[in-house]
Design a protein around this motif. Structure first.
Motif, PDB file in Angstrom:
ATOM      1  N   ASP A 159       0.820  -1.212   0.000  1.00  0.00           N
ATOM      2  CA  ASP A 159       0.000   0.000   0.000  1.00  0.00           C
ATOM      3  C   ASP A 159       0.851   1.258   0.000  1.00  0.00           C
ATOM      4  O   ASP A 159       0.528   2.245  -0.665  1.00  0.00           O
ATOM      5  CB  ASP A 159      -0.938   0.001   1.218  1.00  0.00           C
ATOM      6  CG  ASP A 159      -2.130  -0.915   1.018  1.00  0.00           C
ATOM      7  OD1 ASP A 159      -2.222  -1.524  -0.058  1.00  0.00           O
ATOM      8  OD2 ASP A 159      -2.965  -1.026   1.923  1.00  0.00           O
ATOM      9  N   LEU A 160       1.958   1.228   0.746  1.00  0.00           N
ATOM     10  CA  LEU A 160       2.778   2.426   0.887  1.00  0.00           C
ATOM     11  C   LEU A 160       3.693   2.652  -0.312  1.00  0.00           C
ATOM     12  O   LEU A 160       3.825   3.778  -0.805  1.00  0.00           O
ATOM     13  CB  LEU A 160       3.599   2.336   2.176  1.00  0.00           C
ATOM     14  CG  LEU A 160       4.411   3.580   2.572  1.00  0.00           C
ATOM     15  CD1 LEU A 160       3.515   4.808   2.686  1.00  0.00           C
ATOM     16  CD2 LEU A 160       5.152   3.346   3.876  1.00  0.00           C
ATOM     17  N   TYR A 161       4.316   1.592  -0.814  1.00  0.00           N
ATOM     18  CA  TYR A 161       5.354   1.770  -1.837  1.00  0.00           C
ATOM     19  C   TYR A 161       4.898   1.448  -3.263  1.00  0.00           C
ATOM     20  O   TYR A 161       5.474   1.983  -4.213  1.00  0.00           O
ATOM     21  CB  TYR A 161       6.575   0.917  -1.485  1.00  0.00           C
ATOM     22  CG  TYR A 161       7.161   1.286  -0.150  1.00  0.00           C
ATOM     23  CD1 TYR A 161       7.712   2.548   0.059  1.00  0.00           C
ATOM     24  CD2 TYR A 161       7.114   0.401   0.921  1.00  0.00           C
ATOM     25  CE1 TYR A 161       8.226   2.904   1.296  1.00  0.00           C
ATOM     26  CE2 TYR A 161       7.632   0.754   2.165  1.00  0.00           C
ATOM     27  CZ  TYR A 161       8.185   2.004   2.345  1.00  0.00           C
ATOM     28  OH  TYR A 161       8.681   2.367   3.571  1.00  0.00           O
ATOM     29  N   LEU A 162       3.874   0.606  -3.422  1.00  0.00           N
ATOM     30  CA  LEU A 162       3.356   0.330  -4.762  1.00  0.00           C
ATOM     31  C   LEU A 162       2.151   1.210  -5.072  1.00  0.00           C
ATOM     32  O   LEU A 162       2.128   1.908  -6.084  1.00  0.00           O
ATOM     33  CB  LEU A 162       2.974  -1.153  -4.894  1.00  0.00           C
ATOM     34  CG  LEU A 162       2.351  -1.572  -6.235  1.00  0.00           C
ATOM     35  CD1 LEU A 162       3.313  -1.265  -7.382  1.00  0.00           C
ATOM     36  CD2 LEU A 162       1.980  -3.055  -6.222  1.00  0.00           C
ATOM     37  N   SER A 163       1.164   1.205  -4.182  1.00  0.00           N
ATOM     38  CA  SER A 163      -0.028   2.027  -4.400  1.00  0.00           C
ATOM     39  C   SER A 163       0.198   3.487  -4.036  1.00  0.00           C
ATOM     40  O   SER A 163      -0.641   4.337  -4.362  1.00  0.00           O
ATOM     41  CB  SER A 163      -1.200   1.467  -3.580  1.00  0.00           C
ATOM     42  OG  SER A 163      -1.435   0.107  -3.880  1.00  0.00           O
ATOM     43  N   LEU A 457       7.403  -3.740 -10.023  1.00  0.00           N
ATOM     44  CA  LEU A 457       8.691  -3.736  -9.318  1.00  0.00           C
ATOM     45  C   LEU A 457       9.493  -2.481  -9.670  1.00  0.00           C
ATOM     46  O   LEU A 457      10.187  -1.910  -8.818  1.00  0.00           O
ATOM     47  CB  LEU A 457       9.483  -4.992  -9.654  1.00  0.00           C
ATOM     48  CG  LEU A 457       8.926  -6.305  -9.087  1.00  0.00           C
ATOM     49  CD1 LEU A 457       9.672  -7.493  -9.659  1.00  0.00           C
ATOM     50  CD2 LEU A 457       9.002  -6.313  -7.565  1.00  0.00           C
ATOM     51  N   GLU A 458       9.391  -2.063 -10.932  1.00  0.00           N
ATOM     52  CA  GLU A 458      10.075  -0.833 -11.342  1.00  0.00           C
ATOM     53  C   GLU A 458       9.449   0.381 -10.665  1.00  0.00           C
ATOM     54  O   GLU A 458      10.145   1.307 -10.253  1.00  0.00           O
ATOM     55  CB  GLU A 458      10.008  -0.684 -12.862  1.00  0.00           C
ATOM     56  CG  GLU A 458      10.811   0.489 -13.402  1.00  0.00           C
ATOM     57  CD  GLU A 458      10.806   0.556 -14.915  1.00  0.00           C
ATOM     58  OE1 GLU A 458      11.252   1.583 -15.456  1.00  0.00           O
ATOM     59  OE2 GLU A 458      10.351  -0.406 -15.562  1.00  0.00           O
ATOM     60  N   LYS A 459       8.136   0.354 -10.524  1.00  0.00           N
ATOM     61  CA  LYS A 459       7.416   1.458  -9.866  1.00  0.00           C
ATOM     62  C   LYS A 459       7.834   1.590  -8.403  1.00  0.00           C
ATOM     63  O   LYS A 459       8.006   2.702  -7.883  1.00  0.00           O
ATOM     64  CB  LYS A 459       5.907   1.212  -9.969  1.00  0.00           C
ATOM     65  CG  LYS A 459       5.039   2.335  -9.426  1.00  0.00           C
ATOM     66  CD  LYS A 459       3.564   2.000  -9.621  1.00  0.00           C
ATOM     67  CE  LYS A 459       2.669   3.074  -9.000  1.00  0.00           C
ATOM     68  NZ  LYS A 459       1.232   2.711  -9.156  1.00  0.00           N
ATOM     69  N   ILE A 460       8.016   0.462  -7.733  1.00  0.00           N
ATOM     70  CA  ILE A 460       8.471   0.487  -6.332  1.00  0.00           C
ATOM     71  C   ILE A 460       9.920   0.966  -6.240  1.00  0.00           C
ATOM     72  O   ILE A 460      10.331   1.560  -5.242  1.00  0.00           O
ATOM     73  CB  ILE A 460       8.331  -0.914  -5.697  1.00  0.00           C
ATOM     74  CG1 ILE A 460       6.867  -1.346  -5.658  1.00  0.00           C
ATOM     75  CG2 ILE A 460       8.899  -0.939  -4.276  1.00  0.00           C
ATOM     76  CD1 ILE A 460       6.656  -2.793  -5.232  1.00  0.00           C
ATOM     77  N   CYS A 642       3.641  -8.456  -3.416  1.00  0.00           N
ATOM     78  CA  CYS A 642       2.651  -7.398  -3.646  1.00  0.00           C
ATOM     79  C   CYS A 642       2.689  -6.908  -5.090  1.00  0.00           C
ATOM     80  O   CYS A 642       1.722  -6.312  -5.579  1.00  0.00           O
ATOM     81  CB  CYS A 642       2.875  -6.232  -2.677  1.00  0.00           C
ATOM     82  SG  CYS A 642       4.355  -5.245  -3.016  1.00  0.00           S
ATOM     83  N   ALA A 643       3.800  -7.156  -5.796  1.00  0.00           N
ATOM     84  CA  ALA A 643       3.948  -6.693  -7.180  1.00  0.00           C
ATOM     85  C   ALA A 643       3.564  -7.757  -8.196  1.00  0.00           C
ATOM     86  O   ALA A 643       3.346  -7.443  -9.372  1.00  0.00           O
ATOM     87  CB  ALA A 643       5.395  -6.249  -7.422  1.00  0.00           C
ATOM     88  N   ILE A 644       3.487  -9.013  -7.766  1.00  0.00           N
ATOM     89  CA  ILE A 644       3.253 -10.111  -8.719  1.00  0.00           C
ATOM     90  C   ILE A 644       1.811 -10.112  -9.213  1.00  0.00           C
ATOM     91  O   ILE A 644       0.867 -10.074  -8.413  1.00  0.00           O
ATOM     92  CB  ILE A 644       3.612 -11.465  -8.080  1.00  0.00           C
ATOM     93  CG1 ILE A 644       5.130 -11.552  -7.834  1.00  0.00           C
ATOM     94  CG2 ILE A 644       3.165 -12.626  -8.960  1.00  0.00           C
ATOM     95  CD1 ILE A 644       5.585 -12.825  -7.162  1.00  0.00           C
ATOM     96  N   GLU A 645       1.651 -10.159 -10.521  1.00  0.00           N
ATOM     97  CA  GLU A 645       0.323 -10.226 -11.146  1.00  0.00           C
ATOM     98  C   GLU A 645      -0.225 -11.647 -10.997  1.00  0.00           C
ATOM     99  O   GLU A 645       0.375 -12.612 -11.462  1.00  0.00           O
ATOM    100  CB  GLU A 645       0.434  -9.850 -12.626  1.00  0.00           C
ATOM    101  CG  GLU A 645      -0.876  -9.932 -13.380  1.00  0.00           C
ATOM    102  CD  GLU A 645      -1.976  -9.087 -12.765  1.00  0.00           C
ATOM    103  OE1 GLU A 645      -3.066  -9.656 -12.502  1.00  0.00           O
ATOM    104  OE2 GLU A 645      -1.755  -7.882 -12.527  1.00  0.00           O
ATOM    105  N   LYS A 646      -1.375 -11.755 -10.313  1.00  0.00           N
ATOM    106  CA  LYS A 646      -1.938 -13.082 -10.013  1.00  0.00           C
ATOM    107  C   LYS A 646      -2.773 -13.643 -11.162  1.00  0.00           C
ATOM    108  O   LYS A 646      -2.956 -14.843 -11.279  1.00  0.00           O
ATOM    109  CB  LYS A 646      -2.821 -13.000  -8.757  1.00  0.00           C
ATOM    110  CG  LYS A 646      -2.146 -12.374  -7.534  1.00  0.00           C
ATOM    111  CD  LYS A 646      -0.954 -13.180  -7.062  1.00  0.00           C
ATOM    112  CE  LYS A 646      -0.429 -12.712  -5.717  1.00  0.00           C
ATOM    113  NZ  LYS A 646       0.099 -11.355  -5.704  1.00  0.00           N
TER     114      LYS A 646
END
Length: 652
Positions: A159-163, A457-460, A642-646
């Motif tokens: 939530d903090l680093y990706l969103s 992952l790049e966004k984080i 948290c970054a992996i597309e499910k």
């Protein structure tokens, strides 16, 4: 760690329990409780289902299952007011029950930890806001142990680093404020990282707002600098992304890596640890068993053996268990030496304790045997070797063949991404040509949905290309800017001695024991504040430092190589006379608590390292205790997960 003389963590648990039970008691008669799945674990830490039954709860449902029945008139929903998805699910279930049931129902919604504009808006647009009673359960810090407090937050890292959602910072501030109200202001707030600074600023703003609302002299007295707490240290997870990506090597950390520990519980297959005591194995039918049976085991300080094992490096867990087994065997055999009735009575009184310890020994021996198989596997050894080479400063390109081989072996994508993100983090990015090659291999091996994973992952900032303009290999000097755009592990390895070549697991003298040679940067920063002389001695720093030096001094030069802003804020009272009077009454020689707040999550190994620091302070005669606070427990699985597309787009 012993209970804190300054901050009573058990009182937080008791308050949360009373608040929840009072809200349930306010709904008269029998009721259904519909709870958000991610809240079930945290709430289970302070209240049992049998207690909920005493307060009228007939059945418990999960919001996500959407299987609420109409057998009770009263229905209570318990969910997070921060999530629009939960609000929509609750609104849908209320409307379904209203339409399908002939009986009339009374609905109540309890939002955790606060009521939000989003929750009201969703319920209002669904047309059900006027049909429900809305309450709030201000559930903030929950004690995971006597020295660890955690927010009841589902995804503190993502939530903090990706969103880029700042809600977790606000909730952390809301959780810390009651500590200030009860024990007084944090006399000094020290920290590193941009999000850490935002948390500090929020605390200052909330203090100003609270002071404006308080009118009585007694309430104003509570907002003076605390005589029980020495300081608050805030560590932003973003300043040290490498640590959670590494494989945890303490006993507790390794169990988390293999099985996952959530809310002090791990779910283990019964084929490993056996059935619960007193439970008979079910008779096997002719049909093959479809699902592996699992049972939950409690992993906290109620298990005395677990206290001895959890923070130890896994290399010495076997000998520790052997020692306990011999002691128990000796104590159990002592019954033959009992001659008098009183001696026999004493042995019988201790028997339940022996049996509980024997059961604990059996469980942990089984877990250790399973962990031993895991650590002796070729894949584990190869992954650990790559990790240790990367953090020690070896040429990262020399590890690429090994990583490519792991991809070819089709090991879980989480493990591959952890290795690539670790290289990117400690080396200032991956060479563009090599990064493109790895991305292509991942898409071919694991599926094209991971285009989104790599983007996340790049966004984080975990998986990036190294640019020519990146001055990563140039250590920052002792002067200049106090804020860096990245964490320069190359410079910090020597400045803060992150790599310790010789680690004695039997008699450790440094926090590097938790990663068998790597000292977590995050905990080194805590040492820079509260263990200055020790850190100066092991780093060979010749800069003189007095015991009264505040903040990170004399390690200011090292701080310039770490991402984010550095701050050191002193909180003062408006009435200096009142402060002096309080200190005269309380005395100056008593033990104080240092609160360490990890924003974005903390690993079990970092908790073990902080406990090692606390024992060092006690050994040195420093009258300080550590209280560890965090937005949640994380590890490499959560950081990358948290970054992996499910979703699998190839299956339509």
């Amino acid at each position: 760690m012993a209970p804190h003389p300054g901050v009573d963590t058990e009182s937080l648990k008791e308050k949360a329990r009373k608040d929840l039970l009072n809200l349930l008691e306010g709904v008269r008669g029998k009721k259904h409780l519909v709870i958000e799945r991610s809240l079930a674990g945290p709430i289970g830490l302070f209240v049992k289902f049998s207690t909920l039954q005493d307060y009228g709860v007939d059945k418990v449902f999960f919001v996500e299952n959407d299987n609420l029945d109409s057998s009770q008139k009263n229905v209570v929903f318990l969910a997070s007011g921060e999530k629009a998805s939960q609000c929509l699910a609750i609104a849908g279930q209320i409307k379904r029950l209203q339409q399908s049931s002939s009986a009339e129902h009374d609905f109540s919604v309890i939002w955790v930890p606060r009521r939000t504009l989003v929750s009201d808006r969703v319920l209002e647009e669904a047309g059900v806001l006027g049909d429900i009673a809305v309450e709030v359960l201000p559930l903030h810090f929950i004690p995971l142990d006597q020295d660890v407090l955690s927010l009841a937050y589902d995804d503190p890292f993502g939530d903090l680093y990706l969103s880029k959602d700042p809600t977790t910072i606000f909730l952390a501030a809301q959780a810390l404020m009651p500590i200030q109200h009860k024990y007084g202001l944090f006399p000094r707030i020290i920290g590193k990282g941009d999000n850490a600074k935002r948390l500090m600023e929020l605390l200052l703003r909330m203090r100003t707002e609270a002071a404006a609302e308080e009118s009585t002299a007694a309430s104003r007295l509570g907002m003076m600098p605390s005589s029980n707490i020495e300081s608050l240290i805030i560590i932003d997870r973003e300043i040290d992304m490498a640590t959670p990506l590494l494989t945890q090597l303490t006993y507790e950390g390794l169990i988390d890596e293999m099985f996952g520990i959530k809310n002090n519980q791990a779910e283990i297959e019964t084929s490993i640890i056996g059935q619960a005591p007193g439970q008979q194995p079910k008779a096997q039918s002719g049909a093959p068993q479809q699902q592996t049976l699992k049972r939950k085991i409690q992993l906290d300080s109620s298990d005395k053996l677990y206290i001895q094992l959890r923070d130890a490096n896994f290399a010495i867990v076997g000998p520790l268990l052997n020692k306990v087994a011999r002691r128990l065997a000796g104590e159990y055999e002592s019954r033959h030496g009992a001659k008098s009735t009183s001696e026999l009575r004493e042995f019988v009184s201790k028997l339940p304790g022996y049996q509980a310890e024997q059961q604990s020994l059996k469980t942990h021996t089984s877990l250790t045997e399973e962990a031993l198989k895991h650590t002796q596997s070729e894949t584990f050894s190869r992954v650990l070797e790559i990790q240790q080479n990367l953090v020690s400063g070896s040429d990262p390109t020399a590890q690429h063949d090994a990583i490519e081989e792991l991809i070819a072996r089709d090991i879980p994508i989480t493990t591959v991404l952890r290795l690539l993100c670790l290289e990117s983090t400690v080396s200032g990015g991956i060479r563009p040509k090599d990064l493109d090659n790895f991305k292509r291999m991942i898409l071919h091996a694991y599926g094209y949905q991971h285009v989104l994973t790599l983007h996340n992952l790049e966004k984080i900032g975990l998986l990036v290309a190294r640019t020519a303009a990146n001055p990563f290999y140039i250590p920052v000097g002792g002067s200049g800017a106090t804020e860096s755009k990245f964490t320069n592990y190359n410079a910090l390895r020597k400045q803060l001695r992150l790599i310790v070549d010789e680690v004695n697991e039997q008699d450790p003298n440094d926090i590097a024991l938790v990663y068998s040679g790597y000292a977590p940067l995050s905990v080194r920063l805590v040492q820079a504040v509260i263990q200055k002389q020790h850190l100066l001695s092991i780093t060979g720093n010749s800069t003189p430092s007095s015991s009264s030096a505040q903040g990170f001094h004399p390690f200011d030069a090292s701080l310039q190589n770490i991402k984010g802003v550095t701050f050191n804020k002193q909180q003062k009272s408006d009435s200096e006379a009142a402060v002096k009077a309080r200190h005269m009454l309380t005395g100056s020689g008593k033990e104080k608590t240092v609160v360490v707040m990890f924003l974005g999550g903390i690993t079990f190994t970092e908790i073990a390292a902080l406990r090692f620091v606390a024992r060092g302070l006690e050994k040195d005669g420093a009258k300080k205790k550590l209280l560890i606070c965090t937005t949640g427990i994380v590890g490499g699985r959560e950081v990358v997960g948290c970054a992996i597309e499910k979703r699998d787009f190839g299956k339509g």
